[in-house]
Design a protein around this motif. Structure first.
Motif, PDB file in Angstrom:
ATOM      1  N   VAL A   1     -11.331  18.559 -57.057  1.00 44.46           N
ATOM      2  CA  VAL A   1     -12.557  19.327 -57.212  1.00 44.46           C
ATOM      3  C   VAL A   1     -12.519  20.077 -58.538  1.00 44.46           C
ATOM      4  N   ASP A   2     -13.605  19.988 -59.302  1.00 40.74           N
ATOM      5  CA  ASP A   2     -13.685  20.658 -60.599  1.00 40.74           C
ATOM      6  C   ASP A   2     -14.159  22.092 -60.370  1.00 40.74           C
ATOM      7  N   MET A   3     -13.284  23.057 -60.492  1.00 41.48           N
ATOM      8  CA  MET A   3     -13.600  24.456 -60.210  1.00 41.48           C
ATOM      9  C   MET A   3     -14.468  25.076 -61.294  1.00 41.48           C
ATOM     10  N   SER A   4     -14.405  24.570 -62.517  1.00 40.69           N
ATOM     11  CA  SER A   4     -15.217  25.152 -63.588  1.00 40.69           C
ATOM     12  C   SER A   4     -16.702  24.925 -63.324  1.00 40.69           C
ATOM     13  N   THR A   5     -17.068  23.784 -62.784  1.00 40.71           N
ATOM     14  CA  THR A   5     -18.466  23.505 -62.455  1.00 40.71           C
ATOM     15  C   THR A   5     -18.923  24.410 -61.322  1.00 40.71           C
ATOM     16  N   ALA A   6     -18.083  24.585 -60.326  1.00 41.07           N
ATOM     17  CA  ALA A   6     -18.421  25.449 -59.204  1.00 41.07           C
ATOM     18  C   ALA A   6     -18.569  26.892 -59.674  1.00 41.07           C
ATOM     19  N   ASP A   7     -17.709  27.344 -60.561  1.00 36.84           N
ATOM     20  CA  ASP A   7     -17.792  28.702 -61.096  1.00 36.84           C
ATOM     21  C   ASP A   7     -19.071  28.884 -61.910  1.00 36.84           C
ATOM     22  N   ASP A   8     -19.419  27.881 -62.727  1.00 35.42           N
ATOM     23  CA  ASP A   8     -20.640  27.966 -63.535  1.00 35.42           C
ATOM     24  C   ASP A   8     -21.873  28.060 -62.641  1.00 35.42           C
ATOM     25  N   ASP A   9     -21.903  27.261 -61.584  1.00 31.72           N
ATOM     26  CA  ASP A   9     -23.033  27.300 -60.658  1.00 31.72           C
ATOM     27  C   ASP A   9     -23.117  28.659 -59.972  1.00 31.72           C
ATOM     28  N   ALA A  10     -21.984  29.197 -59.584  1.00 29.89           N
ATOM     29  CA  ALA A  10     -21.960  30.500 -58.911  1.00 29.89           C
ATOM     30  C   ALA A  10     -22.426  31.598 -59.865  1.00 29.89           C
TER      31      ALA A  10
END
Length: 115
Positions: free
Chosen positions: A30-39
């Motif tokens: 899972v790419d956490m940077s994408t999830a962080d950007d969305d959050a």
């Protein structure tokens, strides 16, 4: 008794260490940077909407204060005192008549209470 439990579940019960390792291996890609950007984007949008709502609430409070001020200015203390005196005069001349027939008019009772 343990053998009976294994038979009920249909196989062996995995150890805790095996289960934790499976979870970590499953989520490793899972790419956490994408999830962080969305959050972060979602949080910024929420902050923006909150700020807009606060501005609307402030505008409504200002409008309400303005209307209350205008309503207070319309009611002159002298006019209020005069209307109060008028109400007291009318009350002094008023008579309550109870248990009257619903179809009778005021002229029927006026003859009984003339001064």
């Amino acid at each position: 008794m343990e053998e009976e439990e294994h038979e009920v579940y249909g196989g062996e019960i995995p150890d805790e260490g095996e289960m934790e390792g499976d979870i970590e291996a499953h989520h490793a890609d899972v790419d956490m940077s994408t999830a962080d950007d969305d959050a972060v984007k979602e949080l910024d949008e929420m902050k923006k909407r909150l700020k807009e709502m606060e501005e609307e609430a402030a505008a409504l409070r200002e409008m309400q204060a303005k209307v209350e001020k205008e309503m207070g200015a319309v009611q002159d203390p002298a006019a209020v005192a005069a209307s109060q005196a008028n109400k007291e005069e009318v009350d002094a001349r008023s008579v309550f008549v109870g248990n009257g027939h619903c179809c009778s008019s005021s002229s029927v009772y006026t003859g009984h209470v003339t001064m």
